[in-house]
Design an enzyme around this catalytic site. Structure first.
Site, PDB file in Angstrom:
ATOM      1  CG  ASP A  91       3.408  -8.476  22.780  1.00  0.00           C
ATOM      2  OD1 ASP A  91       3.100  -7.311  22.450  1.00  0.00           O
ATOM      3  OD2 ASP A  91       2.665  -9.211  23.458  1.00  0.00           O
ATOM      4  CG  ASP A 117       9.964  -1.218  10.808  1.00  0.00           C
ATOM      5  OD1 ASP A 117       9.025  -0.723  11.459  1.00  0.00           O
ATOM      6  OD2 ASP A 117       9.886  -1.465   9.579  1.00  0.00           O
ATOM      7  CG  ASP A 159       5.001  -7.716  13.081  1.00  0.00           C
ATOM      8  OD1 ASP A 159       4.031  -8.356  13.541  1.00  0.00           O
ATOM      9  OD2 ASP A 159       4.860  -6.655  12.440  1.00  0.00           O
ATOM     10  CD  GLU A 201      -4.770   7.191   9.670  1.00  0.00           C
ATOM     11  OE1 GLU A 201      -3.836   7.706  10.305  1.00  0.00           O
ATOM     12  OE2 GLU A 201      -4.601   6.198   8.943  1.00  0.00           O
ATOM     13  CE1 TYR A 231      -0.873   2.841   3.630  1.00  0.00           C
ATOM     14  CE2 TYR A 231       0.681   1.171   4.340  1.00  0.00           C
ATOM     15  CZ  TYR A 231       0.080   2.397   4.523  1.00  0.00           C
ATOM     16  OH  TYR A 231       0.438   3.180   5.579  1.00  0.00           O
ATOM     17  CG  HIS A 278       7.279  -3.885   3.878  1.00  0.00           C
ATOM     18  ND1 HIS A 278       6.620  -5.014   4.300  1.00  0.00           N
ATOM     19  CD2 HIS A 278       6.704  -2.840   4.514  1.00  0.00           C
ATOM     20  CE1 HIS A 278       5.661  -4.656   5.149  1.00  0.00           C
ATOM     21  NE2 HIS A 278       5.696  -3.341   5.293  1.00  0.00           N
ATOM     22  CG  ASP A 279       8.499   0.628   5.956  1.00  0.00           C
ATOM     23  OD1 ASP A 279       7.976   0.233   4.909  1.00  0.00           O
ATOM     24  OD2 ASP A 279       7.940   1.413   6.737  1.00  0.00           O
ATOM     25  CD  GLU A 315       0.634   5.968  12.502  1.00  0.00           C
ATOM     26  OE1 GLU A 315      -0.367   6.054  11.754  1.00  0.00           O
ATOM     27  OE2 GLU A 315       0.798   5.054  13.323  1.00  0.00           O
ATOM     28  CB  SER A 321       0.933   2.015   9.347  1.00  0.00           C
ATOM     29  OG  SER A 321       1.152   2.878   8.290  1.00  0.00           O
ATOM     30  N   GLY A 379       6.928  -3.423  14.997  1.00  0.00           N
ATOM     31  CA  GLY A 379       5.675  -3.733  14.273  1.00  0.00           C
ATOM     32  C   GLY A 379       5.889  -3.515  12.789  1.00  0.00           C
ATOM     33  CG  HIS A 428      -2.825   3.853  11.763  1.00  0.00           C
ATOM     34  ND1 HIS A 428      -2.942   4.145  10.423  1.00  0.00           N
ATOM     35  CD2 HIS A 428      -2.438   2.554  11.810  1.00  0.00           C
ATOM     36  CE1 HIS A 428      -2.661   3.073   9.704  1.00  0.00           C
ATOM     37  NE2 HIS A 428      -2.350   2.102  10.525  1.00  0.00           N
TER      38      HIS A 428
END
Ligand SMILES: C[S@@+](CC[C@H](N)C(=O)[O-])C[C@H]1O[C@@H](n2cnc3c(N)ncnc32)[C@H](O)[C@@H]1O
Length: 431
Positions: free
Chosen positions: A302, A254, A281, A395, A220, A261-262, A368, A336, A256, A339
């Protein structure tokens, strides 16, 4: 009184069958012409798109809009998912330059040609494929994109893990007296799906949805302005300068971070940045990718529990007889993530990160949306309602971000934004 009501109703009936805003059509077209020479320029493309949408609204009658929203778009959704499931887009994607007939498609996908003919007609009417001749179709950019699982998975994930809750929103709100949801385990999702599980834990129990969601997340963000790019956030000055470079030092965690990919993008864009890159994650997300990410290290964690990549106060090494300071990461990064949670849970996540940070060295980077007070983009408002539906979250506007972060012990250094609040980078330090 009755006559007044009749006049008013017949006046509105008249409104329903006229163009939405006929008088503005000419000026909208004039404005579009001024951008039309350079649709390749991203800002011009976005302006043209905004004007084109306004033009459709100005031309479409409310009656047409009602039928589009009630008939055409819900059935389009069903048609797209059916096409994904039976392999229509992947079949068309194998020969992207050739038209294909309904008979050929039905043989390749083992589907009834009578059914396929109807689905293809609606897909063509709605612009997903092109109709080239009677029962002959040609792919569009969209249908080719839907041949890629990471894009198609957005539809399948939402169909299984969201749509029921969206359709039940009115009943949910009626049942709670129209209150804004703020309990992540007792909101619209739980009402519709008959569960008390949080959406993420429900998704972990539905591995197909979980995988589709992670793929959807990896896609996305693509093509959007990224904070790692040259003209967004000053990566070199603000992050790399002053970062520790010894072999154990961690540059970015990073938290979560999904499939990593980031951080993979960061490494591609800043290959010589010093320090380790760690994606964290839930165990079920990390386990399948562990060891497959090259430079990026994967770690199950976690985020409601103690952050393992943490700074330690100076400790005396008995062997070396000198003080050793173990710093936290240069930056903890949340994209993200906040949010997805109501304020109370965000507070817990942020407190865990704050406890791991080294004052004066570590930063918190939050990627975000910052909802503009006026004129918010549909991508932000749509996601806001999706978050409300699935996780009773939202948001946030700038003042809401400031309040949340200050309460958790942070100071906002700067909010780096690109277009209309979409995916800003909120840079923070310990207060
Ligand atoms: C909206 S996704 C964002 C993923 C990624 N940061 C991105 O922007 O593409 C939220 C992520 O939080 C993860 N998550 C949810 N609960 C978690 C928890 N308790 N601990 C760690 N990660 C969690 C999910 O698995 C998911 O990958």
């Amino acid at each position: 009184m009755a006559q007044d009501h009749f006049d008013h109703t017949s006046q509105l009936d008249g409104v329903a069958i006229q163009a939405g805003d006929g008088p503005s059509v000419k000026s909208l077209i004039g404005e579009m012409i001024s951008y039309s020479d350079s649709p390749g320029n991203e800002r011009h493309r976005l302006s043209l798109l905004r004007l084109a949408r306004a033009l459709v609204q100005a031309l479409e009658t409310p009656r047409e809009t009602v039928l589009r929203l009630c008939w055409a778009e819900p059935t389009l959704y069903g048609a797209i998912i059916t096409a994904i499931d039976c392999g229509i887009f992947s079949t068309m994607g194998k020969n992207p330059d050739s038209p294909i007939s309904v008979i050929q498609l039905s043989e390749a996908t083992q589907t009834d040609p009578a059914l396929l003919g109807r689905i293809m007609k609606h897909l063509a009417a709605m612009g997903v494929v092109q109709e080239r001749a009677v029962d002959v179709y040609f792919p569009t950019s969209l249908s080719l994109t839907l041949a890629l699982p990471k894009y198609a998975d957005g539809f399948t994930c939402m169909a299984e893990g969201a749509m029921r809750a969206i359709y039940k929103l009115p009943a949910y709100f009626q049942s709670v007296g129209y209150r804004n949801p703020d309990d992540a385990t007792a909101g619209p999702f739980q009402f519709a799906y008959g569960t008390s599980q949080h959406w993420f834990s429900w998704a972990s129990d539905h591995p197909a949805v979980c995988q589709q969601f992670n793929n959807h997340m990896s896609a996305y963000h693509q093509g959007r302005p990224s904070w790692m790019d040259l003209d967004f956030y000053p990566v070199e000055e603000a992050l790399l300068t002053g970062a520790k470079s010894d072999s154990d030092a961690v540059l970015l965690v990073d938290v979560g971070g999904g499939l990593g990919h980031d951080l993979a993008e960061f490494h591609r864009k800043h290959p010589f940045a010093p320090g380790r890159l760690i994606v964290q994650d839930k165990g079920d997300v990390i386990q399948p990718i562990s060891g497959n990410l090259g430079k990026v290290e994967a770690m199950a964690h976690d985020f409601f529990t103690e952050q393992p990549i943490k700074g330690l106060t100076p400790i005396r090494s008995l062997l070396q007889l000198r003080d050793l300071t173990v710093p936290g990461a240069r930056a903890y990064y949340l994209h993200s993530v906040l949010h997805d949670w109501p304020d109370h849970e965000c507070h817990l996540i942020l407190k865990r990160i704050a406890a791991a940070m080294t004052p004066g060295y570590s930063k918190l980077l939050i990627n975000e949306n910052v909802v503009p007070d006026l004129g918010a983009d549909w991508q932000i408002t749509g996601l806001d309602l999706m978050l409300m539906t699935l996780v009773s979250a939202r948001e946030r506007r700038e003042n809401e971000w400031r309040q949340l972060l200050e309460m958790a012990g942070f100071r906002i250094v700067n909010i780096w934004s690109h277009v209309n609040g979409v995916e800003s980078l909120i840079e923070c330090q310990l207060a």
